[in-house]
Design a protein around this motif. Structure first.
Motif, PDB file in Angstrom:
ATOM      1  N   ILE A  59       0.847  -1.189   0.000  1.00  0.00           N
ATOM      2  CA  ILE A  59       0.000   0.000   0.000  1.00  0.00           C
ATOM      3  C   ILE A  59       0.883   1.241   0.000  1.00  0.00           C
ATOM      4  O   ILE A  59       1.763   1.388   0.847  1.00  0.00           O
ATOM      5  CB  ILE A  59      -0.908   0.007   1.250  1.00  0.00           C
ATOM      6  N   LEU A  60       0.628   2.118  -0.952  1.00  0.00           N
ATOM      7  CA  LEU A  60       1.329   3.397  -1.025  1.00  0.00           C
ATOM      8  C   LEU A  60       0.415   4.470  -0.458  1.00  0.00           C
ATOM      9  O   LEU A  60      -0.681   4.692  -0.972  1.00  0.00           O
ATOM     10  CB  LEU A  60       1.698   3.723  -2.475  1.00  0.00           C
ATOM     11  N   TYR A  61       0.852   5.112   0.617  1.00  0.00           N
ATOM     12  CA  TYR A  61       0.103   6.217   1.217  1.00  0.00           C
ATOM     13  C   TYR A  61       0.807   7.521   0.863  1.00  0.00           C
ATOM     14  O   TYR A  61       2.025   7.647   1.023  1.00  0.00           O
ATOM     15  CB  TYR A  61       0.036   6.082   2.740  1.00  0.00           C
ATOM     16  N   ILE A  62       0.016   8.497   0.400  1.00  0.00           N
ATOM     17  CA  ILE A  62       0.551   9.823   0.072  1.00  0.00           C
ATOM     18  C   ILE A  62      -0.216  10.842   0.897  1.00  0.00           C
ATOM     19  O   ILE A  62      -1.443  10.931   0.816  1.00  0.00           O
ATOM     20  CB  ILE A  62       0.368  10.157  -1.425  1.00  0.00           C
ATOM     21  N   GLY A  63       0.502  11.577   1.728  1.00  0.00           N
ATOM     22  CA  GLY A  63      -0.116  12.617   2.543  1.00  0.00           C
ATOM     23  C   GLY A  63       0.830  13.795   2.657  1.00  0.00           C
ATOM     24  O   GLY A  63       2.037  13.657   2.479  1.00  0.00           O
ATOM     25  N   ARG A  64       0.301  14.930   2.965  1.00  0.00           N
ATOM     26  CA  ARG A  64       1.126  16.132   3.037  1.00  0.00           C
ATOM     27  C   ARG A  64       1.636  16.433   4.443  1.00  0.00           C
ATOM     28  O   ARG A  64       2.589  17.179   4.601  1.00  0.00           O
ATOM     29  CB  ARG A  64       0.339  17.346   2.520  1.00  0.00           C
ATOM     30  N   ASP A  65       1.016  15.883   5.458  1.00  0.00           N
ATOM     31  CA  ASP A  65       1.393  16.141   6.843  1.00  0.00           C
ATOM     32  C   ASP A  65       2.381  15.074   7.309  1.00  0.00           C
ATOM     33  O   ASP A  65       2.036  13.893   7.383  1.00  0.00           O
ATOM     34  CB  ASP A  65       0.141  16.157   7.724  1.00  0.00           C
TER      35      ASP A  65
END
Length: 98
Positions: free
Chosen positions: A5-11
Motif C-alpha cells: 500500500i502506497l500512502y501519500i499525505g502532506r502532513d
C-alpha cells in the motif's frame, strides 16, 4: 500474500502514524511518502496494490496522480483516507481490495 500500500499525505506527522498503522499488520506492507515526486518514484520501482490519498492533497494533484498511476498500472485501486482511526482504515482497505 502481502498487500503493498502506497500512502501519500502532506502532513509529516500523520504520514509517520500511517506508516506505523499500515506496517503493524503482517499482511500489509506500507510505504508512506509526502510528495508527488516520491510517490511516483516508489510507484515506478515497486509493485503497488493500492494507493491511499491522505489529507492535504488538492484536487489538481489528486487528478494528476490518479492519471499517472493509471497510465503505469491500469486499474490500480486508489482511495481517499482522511483519518478516523485504525478500524476505519482497515475497513476502507479491505473494501477496496475485495
Amino acid at each position: 500474500m502481502q498487500t503493498t500500500i502506497l500512502y501519500i499525505g502532506r502532513d509529516t506527522e500523520i504520514t509517520i502514524v500511517m506508516n506505523r498503522l499500515l506496517n503493524a499488520r503482517p499482511e500489509w506492507k506500507g510505504i508512506c511518502v509526502c510528495t508527488d515526486e516520491e510517490a511516483i518514484s516508489v510507484f515506478n520501482e515497486q509493485s503497488i496494490d493500492l494507493v491511499l490519498l491522505g489529507n492535504g492533497i488538492n484536487h489538481e494533484c489528486e487528478q494528476a496522480l490518479k492519471s499517472k498511476f493509471d497510465s503505469i498500472k491500469p486499474g490500480i485501486k486508489i482511495i481517499q483516507h482522511y483519518g478516523g482511526g485504525s478500524g476505519l482504515l482497515y475497513g476502507e482497505i479491505m473494501t477496496a481490495m475485495n
